[in-house]
Design an enzyme around this catalytic site. Structure first.
Site, PDB file in Angstrom:
ATOM      1  N   LYS A  45       0.862  -1.182   0.000  1.00 43.21           N
ATOM      2  CA  LYS A  45       0.000   0.000   0.000  1.00 43.21           C
ATOM      3  C   LYS A  45       0.899   1.232   0.000  1.00 43.21           C
ATOM      4  O   LYS A  45       1.959   1.219   0.631  1.00 43.21           O
ATOM      5  CB  LYS A  45      -0.895   0.001   1.257  1.00 43.21           C
ATOM      6  CG  LYS A  45      -1.753   1.259   1.426  1.00 43.21           C
ATOM      7  CD  LYS A  45      -2.779   1.431   0.315  1.00 43.21           C
ATOM      8  CE  LYS A  45      -3.506   2.780   0.412  1.00 43.21           C
ATOM      9  NZ  LYS A  45      -4.344   3.050  -0.791  1.00 43.21           N
ATOM     10  N   ASN A  69     -13.449   4.052  -5.895  1.00 47.49           N
ATOM     11  CA  ASN A  69     -12.929   4.137  -4.531  1.00 47.49           C
ATOM     12  C   ASN A  69     -12.378   5.517  -4.247  1.00 47.49           C
ATOM     13  O   ASN A  69     -11.939   6.230  -5.153  1.00 47.49           O
ATOM     14  CB  ASN A  69     -11.847   3.079  -4.287  1.00 47.49           C
ATOM     15  CG  ASN A  69     -10.481   3.522  -4.770  1.00 47.49           C
ATOM     16  OD1 ASN A  69      -9.800   4.295  -4.098  1.00 47.49           O
ATOM     17  ND2 ASN A  69     -10.077   3.064  -5.947  1.00 47.49           N
ATOM     18  N   MET A  71     -10.196   5.969  -1.108  1.00 41.34           N
ATOM     19  CA  MET A  71      -9.667   5.449   0.158  1.00 41.34           C
ATOM     20  C   MET A  71      -8.991   6.549   0.973  1.00 41.34           C
ATOM     21  O   MET A  71      -9.110   6.584   2.195  1.00 41.34           O
ATOM     22  CB  MET A  71      -8.669   4.322  -0.119  1.00 41.34           C
ATOM     23  CG  MET A  71      -9.212   3.203  -1.008  1.00 41.34           C
ATOM     24  SD  MET A  71     -10.644   2.391  -0.295  1.00 41.34           S
ATOM     25  CE  MET A  71      -9.864   1.461   1.010  1.00 41.34           C
ATOM     26  N   ASN A 128       4.317   7.029  -5.973  1.00 40.57           N
ATOM     27  CA  ASN A 128       2.935   7.206  -6.437  1.00 40.57           C
ATOM     28  C   ASN A 128       2.678   8.681  -6.747  1.00 40.57           C
ATOM     29  O   ASN A 128       2.485   9.487  -5.843  1.00 40.57           O
ATOM     30  CB  ASN A 128       1.978   6.685  -5.352  1.00 40.57           C
ATOM     31  CG  ASN A 128       0.521   6.732  -5.790  1.00 40.57           C
ATOM     32  OD1 ASN A 128       0.200   7.265  -6.851  1.00 40.57           O
ATOM     33  ND2 ASN A 128      -0.353   6.183  -4.963  1.00 40.57           N
ATOM     34  N   CYS A 131      -2.251   9.599  -6.794  1.00 42.07           N
ATOM     35  CA  CYS A 131      -3.407   9.344  -5.930  1.00 42.07           C
ATOM     36  C   CYS A 131      -4.462  10.428  -6.144  1.00 42.07           C
ATOM     37  O   CYS A 131      -4.193  11.609  -5.966  1.00 42.07           O
ATOM     38  CB  CYS A 131      -3.012   9.327  -4.458  1.00 42.07           C
ATOM     39  SG  CYS A 131      -4.476   9.135  -3.423  1.00 42.07           S
ATOM     40  N   LYS A 165       4.276   5.671 -10.478  1.00 46.40           N
ATOM     41  CA  LYS A 165       2.907   5.246 -10.794  1.00 46.40           C
ATOM     42  C   LYS A 165       2.167   6.452 -11.354  1.00 46.40           C
ATOM     43  O   LYS A 165       2.091   7.500 -10.712  1.00 46.40           O
ATOM     44  CB  LYS A 165       2.212   4.745  -9.520  1.00 46.40           C
ATOM     45  CG  LYS A 165       0.749   4.310  -9.691  1.00 46.40           C
ATOM     46  CD  LYS A 165       0.633   2.904 -10.239  1.00 46.40           C
ATOM     47  CE  LYS A 165      -0.790   2.389 -10.292  1.00 46.40           C
ATOM     48  NZ  LYS A 165      -1.228   1.737  -9.070  1.00 46.40           N
ATOM     49  N   VAL A 193      -1.825   2.143 -15.551  1.00 49.25           N
ATOM     50  CA  VAL A 193      -2.260   3.406 -15.011  1.00 49.25           C
ATOM     51  C   VAL A 193      -2.863   3.218 -13.629  1.00 49.25           C
ATOM     52  O   VAL A 193      -3.280   2.127 -13.273  1.00 49.25           O
ATOM     53  CB  VAL A 193      -3.375   4.042 -15.907  1.00 49.25           C
ATOM     54  CG1 VAL A 193      -2.843   4.383 -17.279  1.00 49.25           C
ATOM     55  CG2 VAL A 193      -4.602   3.112 -16.014  1.00 49.25           C
ATOM     56  N   ASN A 194      -2.899   4.321 -12.914  1.00 47.32           N
ATOM     57  CA  ASN A 194      -3.689   4.361 -11.695  1.00 47.32           C
ATOM     58  C   ASN A 194      -5.164   4.474 -12.100  1.00 47.32           C
ATOM     59  O   ASN A 194      -5.488   4.551 -13.288  1.00 47.32           O
ATOM     60  CB  ASN A 194      -3.275   5.566 -10.850  1.00 47.32           C
ATOM     61  CG  ASN A 194      -3.517   5.306  -9.380  1.00 47.32           C
ATOM     62  OD1 ASN A 194      -4.564   4.789  -8.998  1.00 47.32           O
ATOM     63  ND2 ASN A 194      -2.559   5.659  -8.552  1.00 47.32           N
ATOM     64  N   GLY A 248      -4.577  -2.054 -15.120  1.00 46.04           N
ATOM     65  CA  GLY A 248      -5.874  -1.489 -15.484  1.00 46.04           C
ATOM     66  C   GLY A 248      -6.712  -2.442 -16.313  1.00 46.04           C
ATOM     67  O   GLY A 248      -6.364  -2.767 -17.449  1.00 46.04           O
ATOM     68  N   GLY A 249      -7.795  -2.912 -15.723  1.00 45.50           N
ATOM     69  CA  GLY A 249      -8.769  -3.700 -16.476  1.00 45.50           C
ATOM     70  C   GLY A 249      -8.342  -5.115 -16.789  1.00 45.50           C
ATOM     71  O   GLY A 249      -8.805  -5.697 -17.770  1.00 45.50           O
TER      72      GLY A 249
HETATM   73  C1  DHB Z   1      -5.471   5.879  -3.188  1.00 45.96           C
HETATM   74  C2  DHB Z   1      -6.028   5.636  -4.392  1.00 45.96           C
HETATM   75  C3  DHB Z   1      -5.219   5.546  -5.471  1.00 45.96           C
HETATM   76  O1  DHB Z   1      -5.710   5.284  -6.698  1.00 45.96           O
HETATM   77  C4  DHB Z   1      -3.868   5.744  -5.302  1.00 45.96           C
HETATM   78  O2  DHB Z   1      -3.010   5.699  -6.287  1.00 45.96           O
HETATM   79  C5  DHB Z   1      -3.355   5.976  -4.102  1.00 45.96           C
HETATM   80  C6  DHB Z   1      -4.172   6.062  -3.036  1.00 45.96           C
HETATM   81  C7  DHB Z   1      -6.271   6.022  -2.005  1.00 45.96           C
HETATM   82  O3  DHB Z   1      -7.299   6.665  -2.070  1.00 45.96           O
HETATM   83  O4  DHB Z   1      -5.830   5.532  -0.966  1.00 45.96           O
END
Ligand code: DHB
Length: 310
Positions: A45, A69, A71, A128, A131, A165, A193-194, A248-249
């Protein structure tokens, strides 16, 4: 014998599949499930310097075609993941893993990367830059000036294998501009991709997740054409020493085949892993091997990047 072995930089992996950051990688227990599956590696993570609870619930919602999402980077903090990675280096010295991280500010990102540089960590770092879910914090890689400055500062002191990323880009000019920036640096890989940032899913008359009044990153089937386009656009534009992770996908072996055809050296699984669990790695690997056998390909290098045009 058909093999899905692969290489990124100087690292070899028995299988080209791994989790995408955010799925099945929050703590040791989840990461152990990936280690004990058929996956070739894992990524943690995304870690920030300090532990974070993330956004209020509900913050993840499955749909027929994928998920949404927001998160908000819930994670156990940099030290937690670094300690675990250093432990694994001792117990599984032949395997390499990815450490995803980003600071909540550029200063924090430098703090994290300097600590990685000073540590004994000998795996790959995935910074990353994409996000979409922390309120008030933009997806860094959509600002190429900031990204270039950040990378220039990082590579002054960071000498270990580093990748980034990326969010999806949607314009040919942006592919050109982004690739021109990335080619200036000794990146080991990019990951495309993210999630597609800030989509909206509605159930009856109401949003389905709480943060940001329902806006969140989109994953799963929805994103495959965008992901393939990004993998291939960068494959066409980047120095060949910058490898590409395709994300992705990916629901099936056929999806993974397409990512590799577009130029991916490794393939990450996010939404499908969340829906199906770590058994997805065996199923998708077997599906890819069946397809490779049908086509007479023995290794992924036999077809990687060899997309045909009309
Ligand atoms: C989160 C979501 C993402 O797509 C990412 O790259 C990093 C963090 C998140 O919301 O935790």
């Amino acid at each position: 014998m058909v093999s899905t072995k692969t290489k990124i930089g100087n690292y070899e992996f028995e299988n080209c599949f791994m989790n995408a950051a955010g799925v099945c990688c929050y703590d040791r227990e989840e990461l152990e499930k990936v280690i004990n599956s058929d996956a070739g590696s894992f990524v943690t993570k995304t870690a920030t310097l300090n532990i974070r609870e993330g956004n209020p619930l509900p913050r993840y919602y499955d749909t027929d075609l994928g998920c949404i999402n927001s998160m908000g980077l819930p994670n156990l903090g940099f030290e937690y993941y670094l300690d675990y990675l250093l432990e694994l280096q001792k117990t599984m010295p032949k395997r390499a893993f990815f450490f995803s991280l980003v600071g909540l500010s550029q200063e924090e990102t430098h703090t994290l990367l300097k600590r990685v540089q000073e540590s004994d960590f000998n795996g790959l770092t995935e910074l990353n830059l994409s996000c979409p879910n922390v309120p008030g914090k933009p997806q860094i890689a959509y600002d190429l000036e900031t990204t270039e400055k950040l990378l220039a500062e990082i590579f002054v002191y960071f000498k270990k294998p580093l990748g980034i990323k990326l969010p999806p880009y949607f314009d040919m000019v942006h592919f050109d501009q982004a690739a021109a920036v990335f080619n200036k640096f000794p990146l080991t890989f990019i990951n495309c991709v993210n999630s597609i940032g800030n989509g909206l899913v509605i159930n009856d008359e109401t949003v389905v997740i709480k943060p940001k009044n329902g806006f969140g990153g989109i994953g799963g089937e929805y994103v495959k054409p965008t992901a393939l386009a990004n993998v291939h656009a960068f494959y066409q534009r980047l120095n060949s020493n910058i490898k590409i992770i395709g994300t992705g996908g990916v629901l099936t072996g056929r999806d993974a085949f397409e990512h590799i055809l577009c130029g991916a050296s490794m393939v990450q699984i996010g939404t499908t892993l969340h829906k199906e669990g770590p058994g997805a790695f065996r199923r998708i690997t077997e599906e890819l091997k069946v397809l490779m056998r049908e086509k007479g390909y023995k290794t992924i290098e036999d077809f990687r990047g060899k997309l045909k045009y009309l």
